[in-house]
Design a protein around this motif. Sequence first.
Motif: not given
Lengths: 421, 183
Positions: A145-150, A322-325, A354-356
């Motif tokens: 389980s990870n907090i990550q942006f899409l 802010a975010w970055s892949g 890779k999260a906001l």
Amino acid sequence: MKETPDNINFAANNGLLDRRFFLKAGLGVGGGLMSASALSSEGKDRFPWMKQPGMPMGQSGPSRFEEHIKREGVGSQPGTTGSGASRTPIEYLDGIITPSRLHFERHHSGIPDIDPAQHRLVIHGLVERPLSFSMESLARYEHVSNIQFLECSGNSGAMISPKPLQRKASNLHGLVSCSEWGGVPLKILLDEAGIKPEGKWIVASGSDAAMMSRSVPIEKIMDDAIIATHQNGEPLRPSNGYPMRLFLPGWEGNACVKWLRTIKVTSGPSMTKDETSKYSDLRDDGIAELFTFPMGVKSVITSPSLSLNLTGPGIYQIKGIAWSGSGKIKSVELSADGGKTWAEALLDEHVLPKALTRFRSAWKWDGTPATIMSRAIDEKGNIQPTREQWFVGRAKNTFYHFNAIQTWGVNTAGEINNVYL
Amino acid sequence: MFTSKITKIAVNILIILIAQNIFADDVFDGVSPQLGVVISDDYIEQIDFVVMPSGDGLPGGSGNAVTGKVLYSIHCMACHGPDAKGGINGDLAGGHGTISGPIPKKTVGSYWPYATIIFDYIRRAMPYQLPGTLSNNEVYALTAYILNLNGVIGEDELMNAQTLPKAKMPNSEGFIWAYSPSE
């Protein structure tokens, strides 16, 4: 509003204060006194809602006073209702988690109503043992389980417009969301099936009516791809792929196939409609780049922003995401003078790969015109480009992977506009 | 007495070994509980829609543009317009030669790199309101019609699993890979 000390230190021109201004100033800033009328109009010291027991338990919706916070810019292809997008209302949110009901959508043939008891995930193609997994069996596998942006790689595409479009932050940049995604590492399932040596890619297909499909290199799949079954603690919402979706941390949303049904291991990409005709990046020499998977480093000021106007000179919180892949956000810089001088913003505690990432700072607006902008830098040293830099080498009307700096202009009335410098 | 003591030690060791094994499984560490059910070739045949640019995955059947034109007017024209232009949902023909120009116009004919994609996408997703209702012959015929409108093949040319991958799209050389596996 509490008076600012006269010996205040500015961190950059045009009123940008030290990023820790609010912490230093204590809780008094921005507090203000309640108006007398709000205190009591009828009872001695009770508001109407204090005079009788409240609503029954079990309510799950937001306050009726917040009903305007909903997905923005809902639009579908002509003649359809489920082939389009809706956007996260980023200007109204705080923190880094996007509530599931507000997660952006991009569908290609509506949201299927999938019975999980009948749904199967099938892994086939260049494997030793083609396998089928039920939801029940997947529940017994190791979960992460990870907090990550899409982010949809079409996010912010309206920013290529020759003239700046006057749209809210959500309608410009709301095809990004961030969730706690839970599920099974795909590597475990592929190891169980046994990838043959010639298996170098997978083709993922959904069980929506369009059977949306994308090819993904096996390196990514074996690195950190998951079969996501949970979002923010609950089973995926139907609009985000219930009962399962492919999730590829940091990579463009279109490749994270929703309602995932089959994974075929192949020797190369299938060159599906979406990965060739749509999500390819046309250069100014007429050559298009395929498989531009990672999302670039990016930031957006969500407040103040268009429609969230300033109400008079004084101190305001500037905040954004802010975010970055490519990993973690290292820093976010702010400018209130159109990029001449910059000051570092404060990042909230949770700076995850890779999260906001939420950034904030304080700003003393003096009532004169201002241009505010943010610039993110990630841990790999990637710097968010200017709009001018972003266009270098690209075809005029290509809009995928737009990650350039956004500028909000503030006029003397405190109104905010989308401006190009 | 002596033997029973040996037995007792052996049993204890056995219990420890079993316990360790159980706990080893308990700490997942990438270990699979092996619950995947092996599926048959027949089942895979039913659910495998993947078509490769090489033609791998294309089914039997065939069709040409003459048949395709009739089918197009029934199933496609409402959204994509007569001659696959000017419809409410995107042109499928025209725009040739614009891709490297100032205003690139992306259509199936001007932009798509492989003819196999047309078959793959129609079979998966079209017609929009009734996906999955066309036969393979019909999908080949519609594919042939789109190709013919774009000048890729003649109207009598039969498209099938052998001929379709060989139909060379005008912009087939217009793509490079941004991803390299060594990254």
